[in-house]
Design a protein around this motif. Structure first.
Motif, mmCIF file in Angstrom:
data_model
loop_
_atom_site.group_PDB
_atom_site.id
_atom_site.type_symbol
_atom_site.label_atom_id
_atom_site.label_comp_id
_atom_site.label_asym_id
_atom_site.label_seq_id
_atom_site.Cartn_x
_atom_site.Cartn_y
_atom_site.Cartn_z
ATOM 1 N N CYS A 172 6.260 5.805 -1.712
ATOM 2 C CA CYS A 172 4.776 6.755 -2.242
ATOM 3 C C CYS A 172 5.337 7.785 -2.966
ATOM 4 O O CYS A 172 4.615 8.393 -4.100
ATOM 5 C CB CYS A 172 3.831 6.657 -1.256
ATOM 6 N N CYS A 219 6.746 12.340 0.178
ATOM 7 C CA CYS A 219 7.948 13.144 0.775
ATOM 8 C C CYS A 219 8.630 14.141 -0.401
ATOM 9 O O CYS A 219 9.199 14.939 0.285
ATOM 10 C CB CYS A 219 8.895 12.288 1.516
ATOM 11 N N CYS A 242 11.658 5.883 -0.414
ATOM 12 C CA CYS A 242 12.341 6.103 0.817
ATOM 13 C C CYS A 242 13.795 6.425 1.071
ATOM 14 O O CYS A 242 14.363 7.347 1.757
ATOM 15 C CB CYS A 242 11.758 5.077 1.692
HETATM 16 S S1 SF4 Z 1 9.776 8.184 3.016
HETATM 17 FE FE1 SF4 Z 1 8.819 6.482 1.725
HETATM 18 S S2 SF4 Z 1 6.836 6.242 2.445
HETATM 19 FE FE2 SF4 Z 1 7.402 8.218 3.343
HETATM 20 S S3 SF4 Z 1 6.657 9.752 1.841
HETATM 21 FE FE3 SF4 Z 1 8.725 9.210 1.147
HETATM 22 S S4 SF4 Z 1 8.393 7.518 -0.177
HETATM 23 FE FE4 SF4 Z 1 6.196 7.752 1.063
#
Ligand code: SF4
Ligand code: SF4
Ligand code: SF4
Lengths: 563, 187, 339
Positions: B46, B49, B54
């Protein structure tokens, strides 16, 4: 007959009070058709069937209303004739108190069958017979509701040594198999003969706990008749020692044959297969009478005045059934199944389903609330009685601490949730609750992990694809504008600061052009369904737009600014 | 006295050598750290972060460039697991990156959708199917609930539907420790 | 509302502990007969201290008082301490012992069910290290006058008249001190008739404990594994060495019937919390204790070795359990290994 059979034991087990007499004094009675039948579509292990009917439709007794979906699934049928009044979410006979899709039928009182036709299984291939049984909705009636057609597969060798019929019925209070064997022994064995042929089984052993002498006698008489007809003495009725959980499929197989089927392996690979006597009866009904599974024998017992066994249409509210048995005023709960492994029902209006072998009415007096839980003193009582030879206190320890990996190493998934350990624990720890908790946590995690792995794969694939597309585009673009870019770069290099490299500048120019394009496009593009609108519609759209803008404004502080 | 010291020293040397040898000889050829971190992250992709997915976040954590508390979909549990893996201190989820929400999937209102394909381009896991000017649909089982398709939609026809608990996904709760009546006074 | 099973067997920690106490009674009665009523004073003293300490610790840890105080586990610990300590030990010795057991060995490790060491044996070991002489003074057999014993416990200790070393202690001192010339026969006397097998009086007390042990077996509170493995191992090793050199090593009948052997076999070794739980693990655990007991009794510096042996094996118990996991249903052909 039974004298010839060598018996094996199984480890552990307990001897709770059986309370079986009350419901065996009277013969099976047919429960009246209720005013509304709520038939859940999902009544067996496996995928939920697809609904085949719509509200308003008239259905006949035995008409299929949900068809099997996927490899592991089983059909569902209308229990009587009437009108479908709704296909909606209704409260399920499940501890969670959640709802699932149900077909609600208002019976018309005529109880009109579909055209019934026996199935000639001898003329059909095994696959055809299995498909037929799947569509007849036959599932294991011992409580596990595993689709029966999947178990009627002889496995690798193509034949089976032993077919075990489970009439042990070890749980306290429950007597539905007992009375079924007493009253319909012939039909059960006719079903058994069909199963034996399908599985090419050498012998059929009917295991019955020795606290049911009437059932043993009835089954022995029926077996004599069948054996005399076939002339090969293949069906033998065996009285097994009464000890809970002798009726666990694995435990009974072990008692009768000495074979231990490990967790997660197919028993056919070990040359045995085990069916509940009720399932054998259902197979007889489906194949020889052409009747799909629409009812079953249900024991109503516990805190009631007249405990008894009823032939109940699926979808009948438990409330109606209980009302037939004069429930005592201090009743405070309904349990589906027995006191050792049964499940608390969220309310008494939930319907009887294929898994309902017993409707047990409880009260504080009958099932007193458990005394407070004390710490485990590692006394080992639980390990002594565990029929799966587990170390329940170790599994408890790790489940409690949420160290699921360790709990699994102690073979948590071999636990059959029989409740023996919790029954004897002097510290009165609700051990099985901890195992149920740990198991469902582990399952969820596995599902989540699979989903994450899939998402990761798809994401990586997408990145790859984007990269490839970008490269292709870039190559095309480069070819197209090579000449022009060179010129521009030269001009820029001459005119402006030497700090900016030609590529960067070209990029900037490109981006600017793209932005320009986007802008004009944005002005040009209208969403398809916003052209040719009436003034009212336009006003509405404007209002909605305004609201959206407002919401976006409000949401802004919460949204992360990406650019 | 001297003798004792010598013996002790000798013992220390021998043990140290043995341990050192064992560390070299039996070193676990495990996954590189990034993989391990990535395995813990929920793969919602998403970007909350602050990294474009990810994996990049995992790389940043491995390099020590990012805190472990920036992934809202992973929630507290994810942070706990990361803390365990990396031997770092647990921190509550950083508010600036978002809040933990119940898992949901995107649902396209098929009446409103104009088939602009913008959401298809935004979806990090290709969970939206459809062609230009045709209605689009989200493949619910593949949707990670990242919400990245919401902003680009020109007609705002995508909503996030929380995943309802069903009989199949229902979980047994942690057994409540039954308290003795007398404890109520002290508790 | 709770989940299944809805039926529970009427068993409780309390009833288990009470039956253990009941099983101790025959041994105690014979004890009083031979060594005087002082042991009853010790039991009372230990019980009161244990309950008080338990209550205080429960309160401090915020646990429900009545529920745990009533479980009886503190009483079992207290009684075992009273029975393993010399009956004429000064009152403060017993009190300190019990406090050590309840506060340190039990509650600081997490309370009922969590303690890795047998609390009674922790107390015994610590006290014998701290007060070796007080812990080896036993009333002379037959000297059952209550008043001097009472005085020994609570008042001025004029001990010489009423004490003597335990047979075990006497034997060890005589046989294994540096320039000993003694033989087993010389110390114990030649008449190994019943009544003087484990030292006068001792074998009768042991027989009383044995009786209680049979009761525990019959009640299925303990399994046969531990007592059998313990007694068999002790028998074999002491028998073997006695055959090898009967002048220096005393035989199995003495070892089995003296000191804390019988009490240990049925009441101490079998403590479920700190011991092994798998059947094979129990055998190994108890055999290990017997072996260590014999070694400490024969070559060690303390009068009886059971306490140290138990504590040493307590450390090993989790490991033994791990390696002796019984195969689960359906996996019987595979050997149980570390899970
Ligand atoms: S690690 Fe993956 S799921 Fe978690 S905030 Fe970052 S992009 Fe989104
Ligand atoms: S029966 Fe209860 S107290 Fe005993 S070991 Fe098992 S879980 Fe612990
Ligand atoms: S519930 Fe599980 S652990 Fe407990 S006795 Fe039954 S099989 Fe063993």
């Amino acid at each position: 007959m039974s004298a010839l059979q060598r018996l094996f034991g199984f480890h552990g087990g307990v001897k709770p009070a059986y309370h079986k007499e009350a419901s065996t004094t009277a013969p099976i009675a047919v429960a009246p058709t209720p005013t509304r039948l709520v038939i859940p579509l999902h009544q067996s292990i496996g995928g939920p069937p697809r609904p085949l009917v719509k509200p308003g439709e008239r259905v006949l007794k035995g008409q299929r209303i949900g068809s099997a979906d996927g490899n592991v699934s089983s059909a569902v049928h209308a229990s009587t004739s009437g009108t479908v009044v709704a296909v909606e979410m209704c409260l399920m006979p499940h501890t969670s108190g959640l709802s699932a899709l149900c077909v609600v039928i208002e019976p018309d009182g005529r109880d009109e069958w579909i055209a019934l036709q026996a199935f000639d299984y001898r003329a059909a291939t095994p696959t055809q017979t299995r498909d037929y049984l799947r569509d007849a909705g036959v599932v294991g009636l011992g409580g596990a509701v595993f689709p029966t057609y999947l178990k009627l597969n002889a496995g690798k060798q193509g034949k089976l040594e032993t077919l075990v019929l489970n009439g042990a019925e070890c749980e306290p209070f429950i007597t539905c198999d007992d009375v079924l064997m007493r009253e319909r022994a012939d039909a059960i064995l006719r079903g058994a003969v069909i199963m034996r042929e399908m599985l090419a089984a050498g012998q059929v052993l009917v295991g019955i706990e020795d606290n049911k002498p009437e059932a043993v006698a009835a089954m022995e008489a029926a077996a004599r008749a069948v054996n005399a007809a076939s002339g090969d003495d293949a069906i033998r009725v065996v009285a097994v020692p009464t000890r809970y959980p002798a009726g666990g499929a694995k435990q009974l197989i072990r008692v009768l044959t000495g074979i231990e089927v490990p967790h997660g392996e197919r028993s056919t690979d070990y040359g045995v297969q085990c069916f509940n006597v009720g399932t054998a009866y259902a197979i007889h009904e489906a194949i020889e009478l052409g009747q799909p599974l629409i009812s079953r024998i249900v024991t109503v017992a516990g805190n009631v005045g007249h405990a008894r066994n009823y032939q109940v249409l699926f979808g009948t509210p438990m409330k109606d059934l209980i009302a037939l048995c004069a429930p005592l005023p201090d009743s405070d709960r309904v349990i589906m199944g027995g006191p050792m492994m049964g499940f608390l029902m969220p309310a008494d209006q939930v319907p009887v389903v294929k898994a309902t072998n017993c409707v047990l009415v409880g009260s504080k007096k009958l099932f007193p609330p458990p005394p407070p839980e004390m710490p485990c003193i590692r006394c080992g009582e639980c390990a002594k009685v565990c029929p799966a030879d587990l170390q329940p206190f170790e599994m408890y320890w790790f489940s409690r601490a949420r160290i699921f990996g360790k709990a699994q190493e102690y073979n948590l998934f071999d636990c059959i949730e029989c409740g023996c350990c919790a029954y004897v624990c002097p510290s009165r720890i609700p051990l099985v609750d901890y195992y149920r908790f740990a198991k469902s946590e582990i399952w969820t995690r596995e599902v989540e992990k699979e989903a994450a792995d899939e998402a990761r794969e798809r994401y990586e694939f997408r990145l790859l694809r984007e990269e490839r597309e970008k490269q292709e585009k870039a190559a095309k673009l480069a070819a197209k504008t090579a000449a022009g870019r060179e010129k521009a770069a030269a001009a820029v290099a001459e005119a402006q600061k030497p700090a900016v490299t030609p590529e960067e500048d070209a990029k900037k120019a490109l981006i600017a052009a793209a932005l320009e394009r986007v802008k004009t496009q944005k002005e040009l593009v209208h969403p398809e369904n916003t052209v040719d609108l009436t003034p009212e519609q336009q006003a509405e759209v404007a209002a909605i737009e305004a609201r959206r803008a407002e919401i976006r404004e409000m949401a802004k502080p919460h949204l992360r600014q990406d650019d | 006295m001297l003798e004792a010291l010598l013996v002790m020293a000798l013992g220390a040397i021998v043990l140290g050598a043995a341990l050192g040898y064992a560390a070299v000889r039996f070193r676990v050829e495990g996954d590189p750290l990034v993989e391990k971190i990535d395995a813990i992250l929920p793969q919602t992709q998403c970007g909350q972060c602050g990294f474009p997915g990810c994996k990049p976040y995992a790389q940043a954590i491995a390099k020590g460039e990012a805190e472990i508390n920036q992934c809202p979909p992973g929630g507290e549990e994810g942070i706990h697991k990361l803390a365990d893996l990396l031997g770092r201190e647990f921190k509550p989820l950083s508010a600036e990156h978002g809040i933990e929400k119940p898992k949901s999937v995107a649902l396209i209102n098929e009446q409103t959708c104009i088939g602009c394909t913008l959401c298809i381009q935004a979806c990090p896991v290709d969970a939206i199917v459809g062609a230009a000017k045709q209605m689009h649909t989200v493949v619910a089982s593949q949707c990670t609930g990242c919400e990245l398709c919401l902003p680009p939609c020109p007609v705002d026809c995508i909503t996030m539907e929380p995943l309802a608990e069903s009989v199949e996904t229902w979980k047994w709760k942690y057994p409540v420790v039954r308290l003795h009546p007398v404890q109520k006074e002290t508790a | 509302m709770n989940n299944s099973p809805y039926f529970l067997q009427p068993a409780s920690v309390q009833s288990v502990m009470l039956r253990v106490l009941l099983a101790l009674l025959p041994g105690i009665a014979i004890y009083v007969w031979f060594f005087g009523a002082a042991v009853l004073v010790q039991i009372a003293l230990a019980s009161v201290t244990a309950l008080a300490a338990e209550a205080a610790m429960l309160k401090a840890r915020g646990k429900p008082l009545l529920m745990f105080l009533g479980d009886g586990s503190a009483l079992v610990t207290a009684w075992l301490i009273a029975l393993t300590f010399p009956p004429i030990a000064p009152w403060w010795l017993t009190v300190i012992g019990v406090l050590t057991a309840i506060v340190i060995a039990k509650h600081l490790y997490g309370g009922l069910g969590q303690n890795p060491f047998n609390p009674a044996m922790v107390a015994f070991a610590l006290m014998i290290v701290a007060y070796p002489s007080l812990m080896s003074q036993w009333p002379a057999v037959g000297f059952t006058d209550f008043l001097p014993q009472w005085n020994a416990i609570f008042g001025t200790r004029q001990l010489d008249a009423i004490t003597m070393a335990t047979p075990l202690d006497a034997l060890r001192t005589a046989l294994h001190t540096a320039d000993a010339r003694a033989t087993v026969a010389g110390v114990l006397g030649n008449d190994a008739t019943f009544g003087n097998i484990g030292g006068k009086g001792w074998e009768w007390v042991a027989a009383g404990y044995f009786l209680g042990g049979i009761y525990l077996l019959q009640q299925r509170i303990i399994t046969w594994h531990m007592p059998a493995a313990f007694l068999a191992t002790l028998f074999l090793i002491s028998g073997g060495f006695a055959l090898y050199d009967p002048t220096r090593f005393v035989g199995p009948s003495f070892h089995l019937f003296t000191g804390g052997a019988m009490l240990g076999a049925f009441f101490i070794v079998t403590d479920p919390v700190s011991g092994c739980t798998t059947p094979r693990g129990k055998l190994i655990f108890a055999a290990g204790i017997a072996l260590l007991t014999w070694v400490i009794r024969t070559f060690g510096a303390y009068p009886d070795g059971i306490a140290f042996a138990v504590l040493l094996m307590n450390i090993a118990a989790p490991l033994i359990d791990m390696y002796t996991q019984p195969p689960v249903f359906g996996h019987k052909n595979k050997r149980g290994g570390p899970p």
